[in-house]
Design an enzyme around this catalytic site. Structure first.
Site, short mmCIF file in Angstrom:
data_model
loop_
_atom_site.label_atom_id
_atom_site.label_comp_id
_atom_site.label_asym_id
_atom_site.label_seq_id
_atom_site.Cartn_x
_atom_site.Cartn_y
_atom_site.Cartn_z
NE ARG A 50 -1.31 -11.04 -2.02
CZ ARG A 50 -1.24 -9.75 -1.69
NH1 ARG A 50 -0.22 -9.00 -2.05
NH2 ARG A 50 -2.21 -9.19 -1.00
CB THR B 47 2.61 -2.05 -4.41
OG1 THR B 47 2.02 -2.59 -3.25
CG2 THR B 47 2.60 -3.05 -5.54
CG ASN C 65 0.68 -4.59 2.51
OD1 ASN C 65 0.09 -3.91 1.68
ND2 ASN C 65 0.08 -5.01 3.61
CG ASP D 168 -2.95 -6.71 1.36
OD1 ASP D 168 -3.40 -5.64 1.78
OD2 ASP D 168 -2.15 -6.77 0.41
CB SER E 29 -3.39 -8.86 -4.20
OG SER E 29 -2.68 -7.83 -4.85
CB SER E 30 -5.72 -3.91 -4.93
OG SER E 30 -6.59 -4.00 -3.84
N GLY F 42 -0.13 1.39 -5.17
CA GLY F 42 -1.16 2.30 -4.66
C GLY F 42 -2.27 1.63 -3.89
N1 GLY Z 1 -0.38 -5.26 -0.71
C1 GLY Z 1 -1.42 -4.66 -1.46
C2 GLY Z 1 -2.10 -5.56 -2.46
O1 GLY Z 1 -1.59 -6.62 -2.75
O2 GLY Z 1 -3.14 -5.20 -2.92
#
Ligand code: GLY
Length: 535
Positions: free
Chosen positions: A71, A346, A366, A388, A417-418, A438
């Site tokens: 990340r 993403t 992102n 984020d 992050s998701s 998404g």
């Molecule tokens: N950039 C979206 C995430 O990492 O959740």
């Protein structure tokens, strides 16, 4: 797509075939994933990247599991209030557009870390096909042409020069894009390894680009970037082992909380996208996303209560007030006592090799084309991952996600992050490799795809094709893909008190399922140019 031995599923047919060729030529799943990742940086510039970051979840055929966090990190000069004006209000667009929006990229370091631990071919071999397509050019698909046309104004606003994606004409399917500057960058990486990006000419180009627009990334930030091996989040669901990503992604924890909340209910009997199933999923989701907002952040900076959030007794209490007669308004839901959304741009890739090694990588800039700034002379877009972070705790980011102190900006910190790259096993055998882009909808798309296979008995492609719904606490609404619900189910849900918002597309999954006879079924999302290929 069904194959006997090995498979790659990714967002672009060329990237998928490059990964597959690597395995045909003796590479393993990790080699193929690395080659596919670099190829996506060339042919899928809205999310494929060298200027972004992501996460990888790995399961080798001996059962060992691992995960890599590559990340992005906040630059040393970043500070908590960097996106707030003198009145304490968020500046429009600064966290999403232009130079200040970029975190220090982690993708190249991540690919080298993966290779060092698991790779079998040379990095030069894995990068070479991407150099070749950058020079030779690739043909735009109809969707890719449309996306480039939609972004022309932003490319012109945020770049001082004409990138390969600028055009005075309308881009058409079949037009060729050549990227000589990107080819040079890839060659520097091929020749000099990780330092070919984080030091030397490419680093100079990144820093010069930053200095041209109030960006914060310095030579020291680049040199010091390091990806981190982390223990994956794992848990069980109806006899399956779920292996997913730990913080700084919220994906693994949130997915397991959702699955724990689902396990006590016979959703197979209730039916796919029935009123009762959607109601349960939405009620679980609003509670889990409230926990995400309060508790989750970079574990190197904040204490994330992972064990507590995954305790069955915690989640039993957490979900005990769900009623099947009425909706719980989100304003009455706060985090439980003891986790915002992500851009659709993403991307995810899944790979299984002929020895049963598996890797799931989700990677991102992102937003679509990140901060829209292409590094002059280096030919790649930079991320806008700083959005984020929770720039103003309590205020929503571009995906409407609310964050708290745990995700406030600090120098060197990673933004929450998701992303939810996930591997599933059953009776100690590999069963699925799953993931999607998404934004905030990543977690719930992965959740539904697992339920589609495990509870609703769907095959991989069917599970990926199935229409999705999504709730994230705030905004207090159920997002519903066009065609996901019958009119009766919509009416029933509205009568229970759900606000429904019909939306175009949710997610672009790339998944692989191991069938009972050992063959592999790919699930490539028809919502994009996603392609699964195998042999
Ligand atoms: N950039 C979206 C995430 O990492 O959740």
């Amino acid at each position: 797509m069904i194959a006997n031995h090995a498979m790659v599923s990714s967002a672009h047919p060329l990237a998928t075939s490059i990964g597959l060729d690597i395995m045909r030529n003796g590479g393993n799943a990790i080699d193929a994933a690395i080659a596919t990742h670099f190829a996506l940086a060339v042919v899928y510039p809205q999310a494929g990247n060298v200027g972004g970051g992501g996460f990888a979840v790995i399961r080798m055929n001996d059962g060992t599991i691992n995960s890599l966090d590559f990340r992005e990190k906040a630059p040393a000069l970043a500070h908590r209030d960097m996106f707030l004006n003198a009145e304490g209000q968020l500046y429009d667009l600064r966290s999403t557009h232009g130079h200040m929006a970029s975190g220090v990229p982690g993708a190249v370091d991540g690919m080298f870390a993966l290779h060092q631990k698991y790779g079998t071919l040379t990095m030069a071999e894995l990068i070479e096909p991407s150099v070749e397509i950058s020079l030779r050019g690739y043909a735009l698909t109809p969707l890719a042409a449309e996306i480039l046309n939609t972004n022309q104004k932003e490319f012109q606003t945020y770049n001082r020069w004409s990138t390969p994606y600028h055009s005075d004409q309308i881009w058409e399917a079949g037009d060729t894009i050549r990227q000589p500057d990107l080819a040079k960058t890839l060659k520097h990486i091929q020749t000099n390894g990780r330092n070919g990006f984080y030091d030397g000419i490419v680093a100079d180009q990144i820093v010069a680009e930053m200095q041209s627009g109030n960006g914060l990334i310095s030579h020291a930030d680049l040199k010091n970037y390091q990806s981190v091996w982390r223990k994956p989040i794992s848990g069980n669901y109806r006899g399956h082992q779920i292996i997913s990503m730990a913080p700084p992604s919220s994906g693994g924890i949130a997915l397991l909380q959702l699955l724990q909340g689902t396990e006590g209910y016979p959703i197979a009997d209730w039916g796919h996208n029935s009123t009762k199933t959607i109601h349960l999923m939405s009620e679980l989701e609003r509670r889990v996303y409230a926990d995400r907002a309060l508790y989750l952040g970079d574990p190197d900076f904040v204490k994330v209560p992972i064990k507590q959030l995954l305790k069955p007794s915690y989640n039993q209490r957490r979900f005990a007030d769900i009623s099947f007669d009425v909706v719980t308004p989100s304003e009455r839901v706060s985090a439980g006592e003891i986790p915002p959304s992500e851009s659709p741009e993403t991307t995810h890739l899944s790979v299984v090799d002929s020895n049963g090694n598996a890797v799931a990588i989700t990677t991102t800039l992102n937003s679509s084309f990140g901060n829209k700034v292409m590094v002059k002379g280096a030919g790649f877009f930079l991320n806008n991952e700083m959005d984020d972070f929770s720039s103003k705790p309590g205020s929503p980011n571009q995906f409407g996600l609310i964050g708290g102190e745990a995700n406030a900006i600090l120098p060197h910190k990673r933004m929450l992050s998701s992303m939810t790259p996930t591997i599933v096993t059953y009776k100690d055998q590999l069963k699925m490799v799953v993931g999607t882009p998404g934004g905030s909808t990543i977690i719930t798309s992965v959740y539904q795809t697992l339920l589609n296979v495990i509870d609703h008995g769907m095959g991989m492609q069917e599970a990926v094709n199935a229409k999705r719904v999504h709730h994230q606490w705030y905004p207090d609404e159920v997002r519903v893909e066009t065609g996901a619900l019958t009119e009766n189910v919509q009416t029933d849900l509205e009568q229970l008190g759900h606000q429904l918002r019909i939306t175009d597309k949710i997610g672009r999954m790339d998944c692989i399922l191991v069938l009972p006879d050992g063959r592999l079924e790919g699930g490539a999302d028809p919502r994009g140019d996603n392609t699964a290929l195998g042999y």
